[in-house]
Structure formats: C-alpha cells, structure tokens
Design a protein around this motif. Structure first.
Motif, PDB file in Angstrom:
ATOM      1  N   GLY A 137      69.100  57.318  18.418  1.00 19.00           N
ATOM      2  CA  GLY A 137      68.452  57.137  17.129  1.00 19.00           C
ATOM      3  C   GLY A 137      67.177  56.323  17.223  1.00 19.00           C
ATOM      4  N   VAL A 138      66.376  56.578  18.274  1.00 22.00           N
ATOM      5  CA  VAL A 138      65.144  55.821  18.510  1.00 22.00           C
ATOM      6  C   VAL A 138      63.934  56.675  18.140  1.00 22.00           C
ATOM      7  N   PHE A 139      62.951  56.060  17.504  1.00 25.98           N
ATOM      8  CA  PHE A 139      61.712  56.715  17.094  1.00 25.98           C
ATOM      9  C   PHE A 139      61.136  57.534  18.244  1.00 25.98           C
ATOM     10  N   SER A 140      60.885  58.820  17.987  1.00 26.54           N
ATOM     11  CA  SER A 140      60.425  59.723  19.044  1.00 26.54           C
ATOM     12  C   SER A 140      59.086  59.315  19.632  1.00 26.54           C
ATOM     13  N   GLY A 141      58.251  58.643  18.832  1.00 32.18           N
ATOM     14  CA  GLY A 141      56.952  58.215  19.318  1.00 32.18           C
ATOM     15  C   GLY A 141      57.013  57.137  20.393  1.00 32.18           C
ATOM     16  N   PHE A 142      58.190  56.568  20.637  1.00 30.22           N
ATOM     17  CA  PHE A 142      58.354  55.549  21.679  1.00 30.22           C
ATOM     18  C   PHE A 142      58.434  56.142  23.083  1.00 30.22           C
ATOM     19  N   ARG A 143      58.612  57.441  23.193  1.00 29.61           N
ATOM     20  CA  ARG A 143      58.958  58.067  24.464  1.00 29.61           C
ATOM     21  C   ARG A 143      58.027  57.661  25.609  1.00 29.61           C
ATOM     22  N   ASN A 144      56.739  57.932  25.470  1.00 31.62           N
ATOM     23  CA  ASN A 144      55.821  57.684  26.588  1.00 31.62           C
ATOM     24  C   ASN A 144      55.772  56.210  26.968  1.00 31.62           C
ATOM     25  N   ARG A 145      55.781  55.349  25.968  1.00 29.32           N
ATOM     26  CA  ARG A 145      55.726  53.909  26.251  1.00 29.32           C
ATOM     27  C   ARG A 145      56.987  53.453  26.988  1.00 29.32           C
ATOM     28  N   VAL A 146      58.134  53.940  26.568  1.00 30.00           N
ATOM     29  CA  VAL A 146      59.387  53.581  27.255  1.00 30.00           C
ATOM     30  C   VAL A 146      59.343  54.043  28.710  1.00 30.00           C
ATOM     31  N   LEU A 147      58.919  55.275  28.929  1.00 35.47           N
ATOM     32  CA  LEU A 147      58.872  55.796  30.298  1.00 35.47           C
ATOM     33  C   LEU A 147      57.912  54.993  31.168  1.00 35.47           C
ATOM     34  N   ASP A 148      56.768  54.636  30.605  1.00 39.99           N
ATOM     35  CA  ASP A 148      55.782  53.868  31.371  1.00 39.99           C
ATOM     36  C   ASP A 148      56.326  52.489  31.755  1.00 39.99           C
ATOM     37  N   VAL A 149      56.842  51.779  30.777  1.00 36.39           N
ATOM     38  CA  VAL A 149      57.304  50.407  31.021  1.00 36.39           C
ATOM     39  C   VAL A 149      58.540  50.405  31.920  1.00 36.39           C
ATOM     40  N   ALA A 150      59.468  51.323  31.686  1.00 32.65           N
ATOM     41  CA  ALA A 150      60.684  51.384  32.501  1.00 32.65           C
ATOM     42  C   ALA A 150      60.349  51.690  33.962  1.00 32.65           C
ATOM     43  N   ALA A 151      59.414  52.608  34.181  1.00 33.82           N
ATOM     44  CA  ALA A 151      59.011  52.937  35.561  1.00 33.82           C
ATOM     45  C   ALA A 151      58.372  51.734  36.242  1.00 33.82           C
ATOM     46  N   ARG A 152      57.531  51.030  35.505  1.00 33.77           N
ATOM     47  CA  ARG A 152      56.853  49.866  36.065  1.00 33.77           C
ATOM     48  C   ARG A 152      57.836  48.774  36.458  1.00 33.77           C
ATOM     49  N   GLU A 153      58.873  48.583  35.652  1.00 32.41           N
ATOM     50  CA  GLU A 153      59.826  47.494  35.880  1.00 32.41           C
ATOM     51  C   GLU A 153      61.060  47.926  36.661  1.00 32.41           C
ATOM     52  N   GLY A 154      61.159  49.206  37.000  1.00 31.07           N
ATOM     53  CA  GLY A 154      62.296  49.676  37.778  1.00 31.07           C
ATOM     54  C   GLY A 154      63.602  49.675  36.999  1.00 31.07           C
ATOM     55  N   VAL A 155      63.530  50.010  35.725  1.00 25.29           N
ATOM     56  CA  VAL A 155      64.698  50.030  34.844  1.00 25.29           C
ATOM     57  C   VAL A 155      64.961  51.466  34.404  1.00 25.29           C
ATOM     58  N   ASP A 156      66.227  51.831  34.268  1.00 21.37           N
ATOM     59  CA  ASP A 156      66.595  53.165  33.809  1.00 21.37           C
ATOM     60  C   ASP A 156      66.149  53.324  32.347  1.00 21.37           C
ATOM     61  N   PRO A 157      65.253  54.276  32.044  1.00 24.44           N
ATOM     62  CA  PRO A 157      64.772  54.418  30.668  1.00 24.44           C
ATOM     63  C   PRO A 157      65.881  54.764  29.681  1.00 24.44           C
ATOM     64  N   ARG A 158      66.957  55.381  30.156  1.00 26.03           N
ATOM     65  CA  ARG A 158      68.078  55.683  29.257  1.00 26.03           C
ATOM     66  C   ARG A 158      68.701  54.407  28.722  1.00 26.03           C
ATOM     67  N   ASP A 159      68.791  53.400  29.578  1.00 27.88           N
ATOM     68  CA  ASP A 159      69.315  52.111  29.121  1.00 27.88           C
ATOM     69  C   ASP A 159      68.393  51.492  28.072  1.00 27.88           C
ATOM     70  N   VAL A 160      67.101  51.658  28.283  1.00 26.59           N
ATOM     71  CA  VAL A 160      66.135  51.107  27.322  1.00 26.59           C
ATOM     72  C   VAL A 160      66.311  51.773  25.958  1.00 26.59           C
ATOM     73  N   PHE A 161      66.430  53.098  25.938  1.00 28.19           N
ATOM     74  CA  PHE A 161      66.608  53.802  24.669  1.00 28.19           C
ATOM     75  C   PHE A 161      67.878  53.367  23.946  1.00 28.19           C
ATOM     76  N   PHE A 162      68.978  53.280  24.657  1.00 26.77           N
ATOM     77  CA  PHE A 162      70.224  52.899  23.997  1.00 26.77           C
ATOM     78  C   PHE A 162      70.172  51.464  23.478  1.00 26.77           C
ATOM     79  N   GLU A 163      69.489  50.580  24.204  1.00 31.10           N
ATOM     80  CA  GLU A 163      69.362  49.208  23.728  1.00 31.10           C
ATOM     81  C   GLU A 163      68.434  49.143  22.509  1.00 31.10           C
ATOM     82  N   LEU A 164      67.350  49.911  22.523  1.00 30.62           N
ATOM     83  CA  LEU A 164      66.470  49.969  21.354  1.00 30.62           C
ATOM     84  C   LEU A 164      67.223  50.509  20.146  1.00 30.62           C
ATOM     85  N   GLY A 165      68.080  51.491  20.389  1.00 29.76           N
ATOM     86  CA  GLY A 165      68.894  52.024  19.301  1.00 29.76           C
ATOM     87  C   GLY A 165      69.863  50.992  18.764  1.00 29.76           C
ATOM     88  N   ARG A 166      70.469  50.225  19.654  1.00 30.21           N
ATOM     89  CA  ARG A 166      71.400  49.173  19.218  1.00 30.21           C
ATOM     90  C   ARG A 166      70.674  48.139  18.365  1.00 30.21           C
TER      91      ARG A 166
END
Length: 354
Positions: free
Chosen positions: A292-321
């Motif tokens: 349930g995360v705003f679709s416009g977040f996609r590119n930013r999540v992918l960029d930041v997660a890749a830079r920090e070595g974090v699974d972007p799926r975890d980022v989305f679920f935490e943003l949703g929480r």
C-alpha cells in the motif's frame, strides 16, 4: 464504436480523463520533452479523448530535488499541450504543499480547462483555499483523495462532501498504490456517490493486475469519470491501460465518445515516443501494491536501497507499515538507513557467535 448496447438500449455516457503526460512522468523521472508531449497530445486529441492532463508527476510546482527535476517548466508543458489540443480539454493536477495559488493562477493564464487538487485521503481541508480560488475564477475544479485505501468508505464520503462544500465540481479517489480489489472500489465509490451530487471519479494503478477490473467496478458503482493512460504509462506498475479500458467499457454498454482506431494509434505513438518500454507488473510492483505504498516512490526506493545495500522489498513493506504518503519522500532514506543499521547489527551478532 457502437453507441447502442447489445440489447438496443442507449449506451451510458462515461468521461475518460487521460493523465498519460502527467502520471507517466513518474516512469521516466519527469524527463519528457516538448516534441514528446506534442506528439502524444495531438494523437489523443485526434482520438477524441475528452481530457488530456499534463505536468510533473506530482503536479504543478513539484519539480524539485526531492520529487525530481522536470525537463520542462510547468509553463512550457502547459503551452505545448494547450497548442496541441483542438477539441480535448486541458487538465492539470496539483498537491497543496508542492503547488501554490500562484501555480494555479499560472495554469489558468494558460487556459487550462480542469484543475484537480489532490490531498491525502483524510486531509481534504487542505484543498479549501485552492478550490475556492478556482471556483471564483470560474474554472472546473475537482477535489481528489490520494492513498484512498487508508480510509474507510464512510470517511472518504465525508471528505468528498467537504470538498464539494469548498467548491469542487467533481470529486473522487486515487488508488495511488494499486492496492484495491474490485469490492474495495465498489464500497468506496458507492459511499461517495450517495454523499455528493457532483461527478465522481476513479484513478487506478495496476500493481496487482486489477486496474481495468477496478475501473469497471467504479463505473458500475456510479463513477462517471475514469482515469486511464496509454499503455498504462504511469508510476509503479502503471495505470489503468487506456486502450484496453475503452473497448471493455463499450462492450459493457458505456459510451466513451472515443475513436477506437485512433486511440490505438495514440497508444502506439505513446509506446514509441514516450517510454523505453511499457510498464509491467514486476516483483517490486507487486510488493508496492501489497504494502500500500505510493507508486511514485518506486524509483527513489530502488535508488536508495541499491546504494545502501538493502532489499527494496523490505523498504516498501516498512513504508507501508508507517503509512507513508506522497510528500514524505525523505522517509525513504530514513527507513533504508534504519533497515541497513538493523541488518548490520544482526550480521555482527551472528559473526560473534561463529
């Protein structure tokens, strides 16, 4: 296409609103140029698409480091598309906080026909000043609620009634994260329809593959305005696909007034001129929709997660929480760094026991 149903009864009119040149900007980091805008706007106009919306993905005034710099200014985008339209109406979108009353005045000066003011689903009061300004200027103004899955049907109906009180000539909801199933849409549109006497709209995203079905559910529940984009060009897994929705609606007995062949031509132009590839429902799209995360977040999540070595799926679920909403892009970095710190802590504790 036929204006009669198979039973011979008159077709039910429904208005299609096309935000390809606005929502699609999310998918290409807001980098559409003048000739791209012109080519698609002319094709949509030739097809008889009633409303063509243009702008930065987050709307008027949103071009920024936080939300992404657009290639063109709002004024340039409005000028190009205004000149390209001979019969279609020109629409724009604005989120209070990104855009201001001055942005609205600039849009009105470019002869915009319809302005949508969007707010978070429980914060419709933020649109009061802007809707009032448009009402006084005599411009068609709609109040629309983002991330609408976060509110009950009853709350959405109350918010929409409030928007009408502020001067909205139409109201509606956006499935900003592609989270809905048809029954969710039916309940919400029916509640809104019973609370207002202005047109009701629905805007879908396709993260769970339900955008066309959800749009049909909205129409059956009383919505008379539906959003759809050529090839589904839009944020995340894309929007409701315009050239699919229109024939489905016509088969169900609705009259869109759109020339089907020319619509297909416009969709071909969109795929060729606007996007590297049409949106697909990939793994990240599914996760974003479920979370349930705003679709416009996609590119930013992918960029930041890749830079920090974090699974972007975890980022989305935490943003949703955390129930993150549009305008909270900075939260993406905070969440990613917190997840990285937690992962590092776990790795260190594991290593100490080896």
């Amino acid at each position: 296409m036929s204006q009669q149903t198979t039973a011979g009864t008159p077709a039910r009119p429904i208005l299609i609103h096309d935000p390809t040149l606005r929502d699609g900007h999310h998918a290409v980091r807001h980098q559409l140029g003048r000739e791209q805008l012109r080519a698609y706007a002319e094709a949509a106009d030739a097809a008889g698409v009633p409303v063509v919306e243009v702008g930065h993905g987050n709307g008027l005034g949103a071009s920024s480091l936080q939300a992404g710099r657009a290639l063109l200014s709002d004024a340039a985008m409005l000028s190009v598309v205004r000149d390209a339209l001979s019969s279609s109406r020109l629409g724009v979108f604005m989120l209070p906080g990104w855009g201001t009353t001055e942005n609205i005045r600039q849009a009105v000066a470019h002869d915009v026909d319809l302005v949508r003011i969007g707010t978070h689903c429980t914060e419709g009061n933020l649109a009061e000043r802007h809707l009032g300004l448009l009402r006084d200027a005599g411009v068609d103004a709609h109040g629309v609620l983002l991330m609408s899955h976060m509110a009950t049907p009853e709350r959405l109906a109350e918010e929409c009634a409030q928007l009408v009180g502020f001067g909205a000539t139409g109201v509606g909801i956006l499935d900003s994260s592609g989270h809905y199933l048809p029954a969710d849409v039916t309940a919400r549109i029916a509640a809104i329809r019973s609370a207002v006497d202005v047109p009701v709209m629905f805007h879908g995203h396709n993260n769970l593959g339900m955008a066309v079905a959800n749009s049909v559910a909205a129409a059956e529940a009383g919505a008379t305005i539906l959003d759809a984009c050529a090839r589904g060009f839009g944020a995340g897994a894309g929007n409701t696909q315009l050239e699919v929705l229109v024939p489905v609606l016509e088969r169900l007995g609705y009259d869109t007034g759109i020339d089907f062949y020319r619509l297909l031509d416009a969709a071909d132009i969109a795929e060729r001129e606007l996007m590297p590839a049409p949106p697909t429902i990939d793994s990240i799209g599914v996760v974003s929709g479920l979370a349930g995360v705003f679709s416009g977040f996609r590119n930013r999540v992918l960029d930041v997660a890749a830079r920090e070595g974090v699974d972007p799926r975890d980022v989305f679920f935490e943003l949703g929480r955390l129930q993150a909403v549009a305008g909270q892009e900075d939260l993406i970095e905070d969440v990613t760094l917190t997840l990285r710190a937690g992962s590092t802590g776990r790795d260190e504790r594991t290593a100490s026991h080896v």
